[in-house]
Design a protein around this motif. Structure first.
Motif, mmCIF file in Angstrom:
data_model
loop_
_atom_site.group_PDB
_atom_site.id
_atom_site.type_symbol
_atom_site.label_atom_id
_atom_site.label_comp_id
_atom_site.label_asym_id
_atom_site.label_seq_id
_atom_site.Cartn_x
_atom_site.Cartn_y
_atom_site.Cartn_z
ATOM 1 N N ALA A 161 0.815 -1.213 0.000
ATOM 2 C CA ALA A 161 0.000 0.000 0.000
ATOM 3 C C ALA A 161 0.850 1.264 0.000
ATOM 4 O O ALA A 161 0.481 2.269 -0.608
ATOM 5 N N CYS A 162 2.005 1.204 0.687
ATOM 6 C CA CYS A 162 2.835 2.412 0.855
ATOM 7 C C CYS A 162 4.059 2.423 -0.044
ATOM 8 O O CYS A 162 4.848 3.371 0.002
ATOM 9 N N ASP A 163 4.223 1.359 -0.853
ATOM 10 C CA ASP A 163 5.394 1.248 -1.723
ATOM 11 C C ASP A 163 6.678 1.439 -0.917
ATOM 12 O O ASP A 163 7.540 2.264 -1.245
ATOM 13 N N VAL A 164 6.791 0.684 0.160
ATOM 14 C CA VAL A 164 7.935 0.787 1.064
ATOM 15 C C VAL A 164 8.459 -0.613 1.358
ATOM 16 O O VAL A 164 7.707 -1.596 1.288
ATOM 17 N N GLN A 165 9.739 -0.705 1.641
ATOM 18 C CA GLN A 165 10.343 -1.986 2.019
ATOM 19 C C GLN A 165 10.518 -1.992 3.529
ATOM 20 O O GLN A 165 11.197 -1.137 4.092
ATOM 21 N N ALA A 166 9.925 -2.960 4.209
ATOM 22 C CA ALA A 166 10.030 -3.039 5.669
ATOM 23 C C ALA A 166 11.430 -3.472 6.092
ATOM 24 O O ALA A 166 12.088 -4.242 5.398
ATOM 25 N N GLU A 167 11.865 -2.956 7.223
ATOM 26 C CA GLU A 167 13.100 -3.423 7.855
ATOM 27 C C GLU A 167 12.694 -4.485 8.872
ATOM 28 O O GLU A 167 11.931 -4.194 9.801
ATOM 29 N N VAL A 168 13.184 -5.687 8.695
ATOM 30 C CA VAL A 168 12.772 -6.789 9.555
ATOM 31 C C VAL A 168 13.737 -6.946 10.727
ATOM 32 O O VAL A 168 14.951 -7.057 10.543
ATOM 33 N N VAL A 169 13.190 -6.929 11.922
ATOM 34 C CA VAL A 169 13.965 -7.178 13.140
ATOM 35 C C VAL A 169 13.407 -8.472 13.729
ATOM 36 O O VAL A 169 12.286 -8.499 14.211
ATOM 37 N N GLY A 170 14.172 -9.533 13.684
ATOM 38 C CA GLY A 170 13.677 -10.846 14.083
ATOM 39 C C GLY A 170 14.077 -11.859 13.033
ATOM 40 O O GLY A 170 14.668 -11.505 12.006
ATOM 41 N N LYS A 171 13.793 -13.109 13.279
ATOM 42 C CA LYS A 171 14.089 -14.144 12.283
ATOM 43 C C LYS A 171 13.258 -13.887 11.030
ATOM 44 O O LYS A 171 12.101 -13.492 11.148
ATOM 45 N N PRO A 172 13.799 -14.029 9.821
ATOM 46 C CA PRO A 172 15.104 -14.585 9.467
ATOM 47 C C PRO A 172 16.205 -13.553 9.217
ATOM 48 O O PRO A 172 17.186 -13.861 8.541
ATOM 49 N N ALA A 173 16.054 -12.333 9.717
ATOM 50 C CA ALA A 173 17.050 -11.291 9.455
ATOM 51 C C ALA A 173 18.436 -11.722 9.940
ATOM 52 O O ALA A 173 18.589 -12.232 11.053
ATOM 53 N N LYS A 174 19.437 -11.491 9.109
ATOM 54 C CA LYS A 174 20.805 -11.885 9.451
ATOM 55 C C LYS A 174 21.281 -11.199 10.730
ATOM 56 O O LYS A 174 21.930 -11.810 11.577
ATOM 57 N N SER A 175 20.912 -9.920 10.886
ATOM 58 C CA SER A 175 21.340 -9.159 12.067
ATOM 59 C C SER A 175 20.791 -9.768 13.359
ATOM 60 O O SER A 175 21.417 -9.679 14.415
ATOM 61 N N PHE A 176 19.618 -10.392 13.278
ATOM 62 C CA PHE A 176 19.012 -11.004 14.458
ATOM 63 C C PHE A 176 19.835 -12.205 14.915
ATOM 64 O O PHE A 176 20.142 -12.354 16.094
ATOM 65 N N PHE A 177 20.203 -13.058 13.965
ATOM 66 C CA PHE A 177 21.029 -14.222 14.307
ATOM 67 C C PHE A 177 22.422 -13.791 14.762
ATOM 68 O O PHE A 177 23.006 -14.392 15.668
ATOM 69 N N GLU A 178 22.947 -12.744 14.142
ATOM 70 C CA GLU A 178 24.260 -12.228 14.556
ATOM 71 C C GLU A 178 24.212 -11.710 15.986
ATOM 72 O O GLU A 178 25.178 -11.862 16.745
ATOM 73 N N SER A 179 23.076 -11.116 16.368
ATOM 74 C CA SER A 179 22.902 -10.639 17.735
ATOM 75 C C SER A 179 22.919 -11.803 18.718
ATOM 76 O O SER A 179 23.554 -11.741 19.775
ATOM 77 N N ALA A 180 22.242 -12.888 18.360
ATOM 78 C CA ALA A 180 22.216 -14.077 19.222
ATOM 79 C C ALA A 180 23.605 -14.689 19.343
ATOM 80 O O ALA A 180 24.030 -15.099 20.436
ATOM 81 N N LEU A 181 24.328 -14.736 18.233
ATOM 82 C CA LEU A 181 25.697 -15.277 18.245
ATOM 83 C C LEU A 181 26.611 -14.419 19.113
ATOM 84 O O LEU A 181 27.468 -14.937 19.838
ATOM 85 N N ALA A 182 26.413 -13.097 19.044
ATOM 86 C CA ALA A 182 27.225 -12.185 19.857
ATOM 87 C C ALA A 182 26.958 -12.411 21.343
ATOM 88 O O ALA A 182 27.880 -12.380 22.166
ATOM 89 N N GLU A 183 25.682 -12.653 21.683
ATOM 90 C CA GLU A 183 25.339 -12.921 23.077
ATOM 91 C C GLU A 183 25.927 -14.245 23.546
ATOM 92 O O GLU A 183 26.307 -14.390 24.712
ATOM 93 N N LEU A 184 26.032 -15.210 22.640
ATOM 94 C CA LEU A 184 26.633 -16.504 22.963
ATOM 95 C C LEU A 184 28.159 -16.418 22.995
ATOM 96 O O LEU A 184 28.818 -17.180 23.702
ATOM 97 N N GLY A 185 28.703 -15.499 22.187
ATOM 98 C CA GLY A 185 30.157 -15.376 22.095
ATOM 99 C C GLY A 185 30.795 -16.485 21.282
ATOM 100 O O GLY A 185 31.905 -16.932 21.570
ATOM 101 N N VAL A 186 30.072 -16.957 20.235
ATOM 102 C CA VAL A 186 30.624 -18.012 19.377
ATOM 103 C C VAL A 186 30.484 -17.613 17.906
ATOM 104 O O VAL A 186 29.554 -16.883 17.540
ATOM 105 N N PRO A 187 31.389 -18.084 17.039
ATOM 106 C CA PRO A 187 31.274 -17.818 15.602
ATOM 107 C C PRO A 187 30.165 -18.688 15.011
ATOM 108 O O PRO A 187 29.817 -19.741 15.573
#
Length: 226
Positions: free
Chosen positions: A137-163
């Motif tokens: 409706a708004c001709d806009v691309q949403a920014e996704v925060v949560g799965k499957p966004a790569k940044s979300f998994f990277e945040s979880a990995l950072a909290e775990l401290g593992v590659p």
């Protein structure tokens, strides 16, 4: 998993409850889990909003609103969309639409983009369906925060401290859990429970590293390969 000395992080797209209530629910079911062991979209969105000076109009579940208590919501300059459940009325969606369409540079932040999820009474539409409606409706691309966004998994990995190559994702969603984790460089197992459907095994793009019948089987496989 914990007894074996492995690190554990729960990655959830839960946007109908605060992490505290989510953990309380799991503890009542017998899981020894702390809030620090949960990576969820709302806290990640709050960090993003503060970093960019954004003031959200919230279209989320009533029970999630406390997560945004410290965020300035006056004179909104973006819309944050979560799994609002019964709050997904025409009037509420139209209000979000009008705010977005009236912005010079509309910003739509979605707490996930799942198509559907499973409750005890069956499958239900998830936030992704409503996100797509507002995008269209708004001709806009949403920014996704949560799965499957790569940044979300990277945040979880950072909290775990593992590659990523040392982490394994276990989930029931072929796209959000398996695809998202693999895109981040992790391995991923899909359980044949929850929202799993037999058609997932013929997905044209995402292929899990393995299928397991349930969570217990996934844990056994991981422990056997230590």
């Amino acid at each position: 998993i914990k007894a074996a000395g492995l690190k554990l992080q729960l990655c959830t797209n839960e946007t109908q409850a605060t992490r505290e209530n989510f953990v309380r629910k799991l503890r009542a079911l017998g899981f020894d889990i702390s809030v620090a062991e949960v990576t969820a979209p709302a806290p990640a969105a709050c960090r993003l909003l503060k970093e960019r000076g954004l003031r959200p109009h919230l279209l989320v579940h009533d029970d999630l609103i406390p997560e945004f208590a410290e965020v300035d919501k006056t004179n909104p300059n973006c819309v944050v969309l979560g799994d609002a459940a019964e709050n997904f009325t025409y009037a509420n969606l139209n209000e979000a639409f009008r705010l977005l369409i009236g912005m010079e540079k509309p910003i739509l932040i979605s707490l996930g983009k799942g198509r559907y999820y499973k409750e005890t009474d069956g499958l239900k539409l998830d936030v992704g369906a409503y996100m797509k409606a507002l995008e269209y409706a708004c001709d806009v691309q949403a920014e996704v925060v949560g799965k499957p966004a790569k940044s979300f998994f990277e945040s979880a990995l950072a909290e775990l401290g593992v590659p990523p190559e040392q982490a394994i994702m276990i989930g029931d969603d072929i796209v959000s859990d398996v695809g998202g984790a693999q895109q981040c460089g992790m391995r991923a197992l899909q359980v044949r429970t929850g929202k799993y459907r037999p058609s997932d095994e013929n997905h044209p793009e995402v292929k899990p590293d393995a299928y397991v019948n349930n969570l217990a089987e996934a844990v056994d496989i991981i422990l056997q390969h230590l």
